[in-house]
Enzyme design. Structure first.
Site, PDB file in Angstrom:
ATOM      1  N   ASP A   1      47.357  30.585  30.339  1.00  0.00           N
ATOM      2  CA  ASP A   1      46.208  31.108  30.783  1.00  0.00           C
ATOM      3  C   ASP A   1      46.755  32.549  31.331  1.00  0.00           C
ATOM      4  OD1 ASP A   1      44.159  32.019  32.682  1.00  0.00           O
ATOM      5  OD2 ASP A   1      44.026  30.022  33.594  1.00  0.00           O
TER       6      ASP A   1
ATOM      7  N   ARG B   1      45.094  35.077  32.907  1.00  0.00           N
ATOM      8  CA  ARG B   1      43.992  35.598  33.823  1.00  0.00           C
ATOM      9  C   ARG B   1      44.905  36.113  35.111  1.00  0.00           C
ATOM     10  NH1 ARG B   1      39.362  30.975  34.077  1.00  0.00           N
ATOM     11  NH2 ARG B   1      41.202  29.904  34.016  1.00  0.00           N
TER      12      ARG B   1
END
Length: 629
Positions: free
Chosen positions: A151, A153
């Site tokens: 991930d 982000r």
């Protein structure tokens, strides 16, 4: 997520401003309609065109927010073209977007539409990950197999957008604990985590299961399959065919840190690395980073290697120590003659081997090879190895023997105060036959001109072995101290100290001074470590690679001083953290025990370092062979 250092301002502290605001009527395929005030921004840290949608009575919720009142409901929604626009059922993004608009419009708040397709890896890469998921990988494993983070982000821009509107307190509509944690770390107070619904389809069951079990999303699934029925990371390919860059590999390592921290207690209890950790490290390609390109490795250098160890230590010191040595031993195997390399690299570019020379065994020449006998201690990584590299003496000559683990007796003796998760147990053999092609004089193996250097052009194989062998302990100590400082900072922000008037420890001038001292010690450790790495890396440009006595003294002294400063930082932190941190569930007590053990390793034992470094700096000559220092 992006890991921020103490010296860089947090995105939330870099103000963004509203660039434009426009009213947009919304209508979804099921007929639901709402009106949004869509805002754009100047000054977002990542430079992307994120949007904020004000829904319902959002202005009133901003006016009403305060300690006694409700905060605006907020959804951080990552862009998903396939789900939001085309209605893909492989994920739950489209239904979550529709649900969020309705819920937020009813109470007033904001939907932040963030341009982070595929958890930050982009649209094309997300579709490539879909193809890998069709072969059995889950959504996170597929990202890693592509050489990306699970991930990627970062919600710094989201914090800036909320800050631009004065939304310092929010109720966060999410099932993802990472969103809560990141916003809190960026200065946004999350007063409540409001779960979204479970939007289950036949096509997204495995996707939702991975979210729940891998990253602890708050999802309740009906009739879940047993864990044994789900594909695991052990089935992953070794991070795809592409060779990652230095930054790409370290991003993979950074992505593992949260789970290493979660498993640190389990690692210590098992006295070895959990199988999930080993599988994820293999999937990230960590073990093959020093292996030469000809056998399928990445052929990376010292800087990448030691930074990998340091980063892993920010998650779990036992993991960093174990992996550092296993990676180093792959590099050692690539220095052997062709026949031995053909044998060990037959199964892939990262054969795992323990190595130990404490104490050396005895070797006797026999027809076709050697017969060896001995008991070897401190075999770090042995619990995960297929091979062992064992030091022996034959006629006054030090040799190294390459032996299958199946031929050795493993003695479970690793019961220690620190580095418990390394499983550095003993090995024993009696009159064990080792064929001649798997026995090599240490002086030849350790030299810049070693048998493997005649086979592989990779620069790292042409480096004297001693230059790598001293690097693991200081890198692990530094990473541990950096983690300790991070934990101390978080603790100070919430801890109330007895017999003081401050509501939290961070408000005490004395506590501030202690934190500053610890921060300074970590900075000192980092500077010494950087200097040592620079000195060693600079020597690689010479042919042949070699140190002067003064250079060897400087880099060994810098490593020792780095370890000392790391340990002093940890000591300061523990002394100022209260009694609760000595519970076995708290990471700080584990860090302290691990660092204490590291300081007793030969590469960080200061008395001989100061003795020999002084002689080298004064041009008096070492009293031991230079390659042993």
């Amino acid at each position: 997520m992006t890991v921020m250092t103490e010296t860089v301002a947090r995105p939330y502290e870099q103000p963004a401003t509203v660039r434009s605001q426009v009213t947009v009527p919304l209508r979804f395929p099921d007929g639901f309609a709402a009106t949004a005030e869509v805002m754009t921004f100047h000054g977002l840290a990542d430079g992307k065109e994120h949007l904020l949608l004000g829904l319902g009575q959002w202005e009133q919720t901003l006016l009403d927010q305060g300690p006694e009142n409700s905060a605006p409901l907020v959804r951080l929604h990552s862009e998903c073209l396939t789900g939001d626009v085309f209605g893909s059922e492989r994920c739950d993004c489209g239904p979550q977007l529709r649900e969020a608009v309705e819920q937020i419009a009813a109470v007033g708040g904001f939907l932040l539409y963030l341009r982070q397709e595929g958890r930050g890896i982009g649209l094309y890469a997300k579709l490539d990950a879909y193809a890998l998921q069709d072969t059995g990988l889950d959504t996170y494993e597929a990202n890693v197999a592509l050489g990306r983070g699970e991930d990627e982000r970062d919600y710094g821009a989201a914090a800036q957008m909320l800050g631009a509107l004065g939304a310092g307190r929010v109720r966060l509509l999410t099932n993802n604990p990472d969103k809560v944690g990141q916003l809190a770390s960026l200065g946004v107070e999350v007063t409540e985590q409001v779960p979204t619904g479970v939007h289950l389809s036949d096509a997204n069951l495995r996707y939702l299961e991975a979210k729940k079990h891998h990253t602890s999303h708050t999802i309740e699934l009906p009739g879940e399959r047993l864990p044994a029925e789900r594909p695991t990371a052990a089935d992953l390919p070794a991070a795809g065919a592409a060779v990652p860059t230095h930054d790409e590999l370290l991003a993979r390592v950074d992505a593992l840190i949260p789970r290493l921290r979660e498993r640190a207690g389990e690692t210590e209890e098992l006295r070895r690395l959990p199988k999930e950790t080993v599988a994820e490290l293999k999937a990230a390609g960590v073990f093959q980073m020093l292996a030469p390109a000809a056998v399928g490795g990445y052929g990376m250098g010292l800087e990448s290697y030691v930074q990998m160890v340091r980063s892993l230590a920010r998650g779990c010191v036992s993991t960093a120590w174990t992996v550092g040595h296993l990676v180093e031993h792959v590099w050692m195997l690539a220095r052997w003659p062709q026949q031995a390399q053909d044998e060990v690299f037959a199964a892939g570019p990262a054969p795992l081997a323990a190595a130990t020379g404490a104490p050396p065994g005895a070797a006797e020449k026999v027809p076709g090879g050697y017969s060896i006998t001995g008991r070897w201690s401190f075999a770090s990584g042995v619990m995960h190895s297929d091979w062992a590299l064992l030091a022996v003496h034959h006629g006054g000559v030090r040799m190294q023997c390459l032996v299958p683990m199946a031929d050795l007796e493993l003695l479970d003796v690793w019961h220690t105060a620190g580095l418990r998760g390394t499983g550095s147990n003993d090995l024993r053999a009696e009159n064990l036959f080792v064929p001649a092609h798997r026995a090599l004089e240490w002086s030849l193996l350790a030299a810049a001109d070693n048998p493997g250097s005649r086979i592989h052009p990779d620069p790292g194989i042409h480096v004297p072995m001693a230059t790598f062998l001293n690097m693991v302990a200081p890198a692990a100590a530094l990473g541990a101290a950096e983690h300790a400082l991070e934990e101390f900072r978080e603790l100070m922000m919430v801890r109330k100290v007895k017999q003081t008037v401050e509501k939290r420890q961070a408000d005490s001038p004395l506590a501030q001074a202690r934190y500053t001292q610890a921060y300074g010690q970590v900075a000192t450790a980092r500077l010494h470590w950087d200097e040592a790495v620079r000195l060693v890396a600079a020597s690689f440009d010479r042919q042949p690679v070699a140190f002067t006595d003064a250079e060897r003294a400087r880099y060994r002294l810098s490593l020792g001083l780095s370890g000392q400063a790391s340990a002093e930082a940890v000591r300061l932190i523990l002394t100022g953290s209260g009694g609760s941190v000595h519970r076995l569930t708290h990471p700080l007590q584990r860090i302290q025990r691990d660092v204490n053990v590291l300081l007793n390793h030969a590469s960080l034992t200061m008395d001989p370092i100061l003795d020999q470094a002084g002689r080298g700096l004064l041009d008096l000559g070492f009293t031991i062979p230079a390659e042993q220092f």
